[in-house]
Design a protein around this motif. Structure first.
Motif, PDB file in Angstrom:
ATOM      1  N   UNK A   1     -44.895 -28.470 -30.680  1.00 28.91           N
ATOM      2  CA  UNK A   1     -45.805 -29.178 -31.572  1.00 28.91           C
ATOM      3  C   UNK A   1     -45.060 -30.350 -32.209  1.00 28.91           C
ATOM      4  N   UNK A   2     -45.745 -31.461 -32.354  1.00 27.81           N
ATOM      5  CA  UNK A   2     -45.154 -32.630 -33.013  1.00 27.81           C
ATOM      6  C   UNK A   2     -45.591 -32.632 -34.481  1.00 27.81           C
ATOM      7  N   UNK A   3     -45.007 -33.527 -35.235  1.00 30.18           N
ATOM      8  CA  UNK A   3     -45.408 -33.648 -36.638  1.00 30.18           C
ATOM      9  C   UNK A   3     -46.875 -34.045 -36.739  1.00 30.18           C
ATOM     10  N   UNK A   4     -47.334 -34.916 -35.840  1.00 31.17           N
ATOM     11  CA  UNK A   4     -48.752 -35.299 -35.822  1.00 31.17           C
ATOM     12  C   UNK A   4     -49.633 -34.082 -35.526  1.00 31.17           C
ATOM     13  N   UNK A   5     -49.164 -33.204 -34.653  1.00 30.60           N
ATOM     14  CA  UNK A   5     -49.903 -31.976 -34.343  1.00 30.60           C
ATOM     15  C   UNK A   5     -49.992 -31.059 -35.549  1.00 30.60           C
ATOM     16  N   UNK A   6     -48.885 -30.934 -36.278  1.00 29.72           N
ATOM     17  CA  UNK A   6     -48.894 -30.110 -37.501  1.00 29.72           C
ATOM     18  C   UNK A   6     -49.866 -30.674 -38.531  1.00 29.72           C
ATOM     19  N   UNK A   7     -49.863 -31.985 -38.661  1.00 29.26           N
ATOM     20  CA  UNK A   7     -50.763 -32.633 -39.628  1.00 29.26           C
ATOM     21  C   UNK A   7     -52.227 -32.427 -39.246  1.00 29.26           C
ATOM     22  N   UNK A   8     -52.555 -32.601 -37.960  1.00 23.63           N
ATOM     23  CA  UNK A   8     -53.936 -32.419 -37.520  1.00 23.63           C
ATOM     24  C   UNK A   8     -54.383 -30.973 -37.730  1.00 23.63           C
ATOM     25  N   UNK A   9     -53.528 -30.023 -37.387  1.00 25.55           N
ATOM     26  CA  UNK A   9     -53.891 -28.609 -37.555  1.00 25.55           C
ATOM     27  C   UNK A   9     -54.189 -28.318 -39.020  1.00 25.55           C
ATOM     28  N   UNK A  10     -53.395 -28.845 -39.919  1.00 27.91           N
ATOM     29  CA  UNK A  10     -53.624 -28.619 -41.352  1.00 27.91           C
ATOM     30  C   UNK A  10     -54.910 -29.292 -41.817  1.00 27.91           C
ATOM     31  N   UNK A  11     -55.175 -30.504 -41.338  1.00 31.03           N
ATOM     32  CA  UNK A  11     -56.407 -31.212 -41.711  1.00 31.03           C
ATOM     33  C   UNK A  11     -57.637 -30.487 -41.167  1.00 31.03           C
ATOM     34  N   UNK A  12     -57.544 -30.015 -39.913  1.00 33.86           N
ATOM     35  CA  UNK A  12     -58.675 -29.320 -39.310  1.00 33.86           C
ATOM     36  C   UNK A  12     -59.018 -28.043 -40.062  1.00 33.86           C
ATOM     37  N   UNK A  13     -58.014 -27.424 -40.676  1.00 33.65           N
ATOM     38  CA  UNK A  13     -58.247 -26.161 -41.368  1.00 33.65           C
ATOM     39  C   UNK A  13     -59.308 -26.304 -42.457  1.00 33.65           C
ATOM     40  N   UNK A  14     -59.378 -27.446 -43.124  1.00 38.41           N
ATOM     41  CA  UNK A  14     -60.375 -27.606 -44.185  1.00 38.41           C
ATOM     42  C   UNK A  14     -61.790 -27.489 -43.614  1.00 38.41           C
ATOM     43  N   UNK A  15     -62.065 -28.136 -42.501  1.00 41.13           N
ATOM     44  CA  UNK A  15     -63.383 -28.054 -41.875  1.00 41.13           C
ATOM     45  C   UNK A  15     -63.599 -26.685 -41.231  1.00 41.13           C
ATOM     46  N   UNK A  16     -62.563 -26.145 -40.626  1.00 38.22           N
ATOM     47  CA  UNK A  16     -62.662 -24.845 -39.957  1.00 38.22           C
ATOM     48  C   UNK A  16     -62.917 -23.743 -40.982  1.00 38.22           C
ATOM     49  N   UNK A  17     -62.174 -23.754 -42.084  1.00 38.63           N
ATOM     50  CA  UNK A  17     -62.365 -22.717 -43.101  1.00 38.63           C
ATOM     51  C   UNK A  17     -63.759 -22.809 -43.726  1.00 38.63           C
ATOM     52  N   UNK A  18     -64.257 -24.030 -43.917  1.00 37.99           N
ATOM     53  CA  UNK A  18     -65.620 -24.205 -44.432  1.00 37.99           C
ATOM     54  C   UNK A  18     -66.640 -23.636 -43.447  1.00 37.99           C
ATOM     55  N   UNK A  19     -66.409 -23.843 -42.162  1.00 35.68           N
ATOM     56  CA  UNK A  19     -67.314 -23.315 -41.139  1.00 35.68           C
ATOM     57  C   UNK A  19     -67.277 -21.786 -41.105  1.00 35.68           C
TER      58      UNK A  19
END
Length: 162
Positions: free
Chosen positions: A101-119
Motif C-alpha cells: 500500500x502507498x501513502x495515497x492508498x492509506x489516505x484513500x482508505x481512511x477517506x472512504x471509511x467515512x462514507x462506508x461507515x455511514x452506509x
C-alpha cells in the motif's frame, strides 16, 4: 448423508443471499454517490494496511478478500495504476512479488471509511439494535463466519472489516 434442507433452512438461505446482495449493492451505490471507487478497493486497501509492513503477496490478498484470482489480479492492476499500491519483487524468490500500500492508498482508505461507515449505519445499524446485531453475529458464527474475529480486527485497527 443425503438429507435435504428443511423448508425453513431453504427460506433462510434465500433471505441471506438476497439481503447480502441488496445491502452490498446499496453500500456500493452510497460509495459511488460520494465519489469513491468500489468497495473492493476499500477492502484491498484495508487488508494491505493491516498487513505487516503494509504488504502482502497477491495470493494472501486473494485469500483475505475471498475473491477469485483473476479478480484480484485486475484489482491489483487498478490500484497500482492509480498509485494506491505498488508491486515489489520478492528478494528471496525472484518470481514472487508483493503488493504494498502507498501513502495515497492509506489516505484513500481512511477517506472512504467515512462514507462506508455511514452506509453501514444507514443499511444495517439503523435497522438493528446492538442486541439484535450481536444475535445476528451469533447466528452467522454458527454458519462459519466468526464475528469475534471481525470485532477483534476492528478493535485493533479502529475500523471494522467489510
Amino acid at each position: 448423508m443425503k438429507r435435504k434442507p428443511s423448508t425453513e433452512a431453504t427460506a433462510a438461505w434465500i433471505r441471506l443471499m438476497r439481503v447480502q446482495s441488496r445491502v452490498l449493492d446499496a453500500v456500493e451505490q452510497d460509495l459511488k454517490k460520494a465519489g469513491y471507487p468500489p468497495l473492493a478497493w476499500y477492502d484491498a486497501l484495508l487488508e494491505l494496511s493491516r498487513a505487516p509492513s503494509g504488504e502482502m503477496r497477491p495470493v494472501e490478498l486473494e485469500k483475505q478478500m475471498l475473491i477469485p484470482q483473476y479478480s484480484t489480479s485486475r484489482l491489483i492492476d487498478r490500484l497500482v495504476d492509480e498509485g494506491l499500491a505498488a508491486r515489489r519483487e520478492c528478494k528471496i524468490d525472484k518470481r514472487g512479488q508483493f503488493v504494498e500500500i502507498t501513502e495515497a492508498g492509506r489516505e484513500l482508505q481512511k477517506k472512504m471509511w467515512s462514507a462506508y461507515s455511514a452506509a453501514i449505519e444507514k443499511h444495517v445499524g439503523s435497522k438493528l439494535s446492538d442486541v439484535d446485531a450481536m444475535k445476528l453475529c451469533g447466528l452467522l458464527d454458527r454458519l462459519g463466519c466468526s464475528c469475534s474475529e471481525v470485532k477483534a480486527a476492528a478493535a485493533r485497527d479502529g475500523v471494522p472489516a467489510r
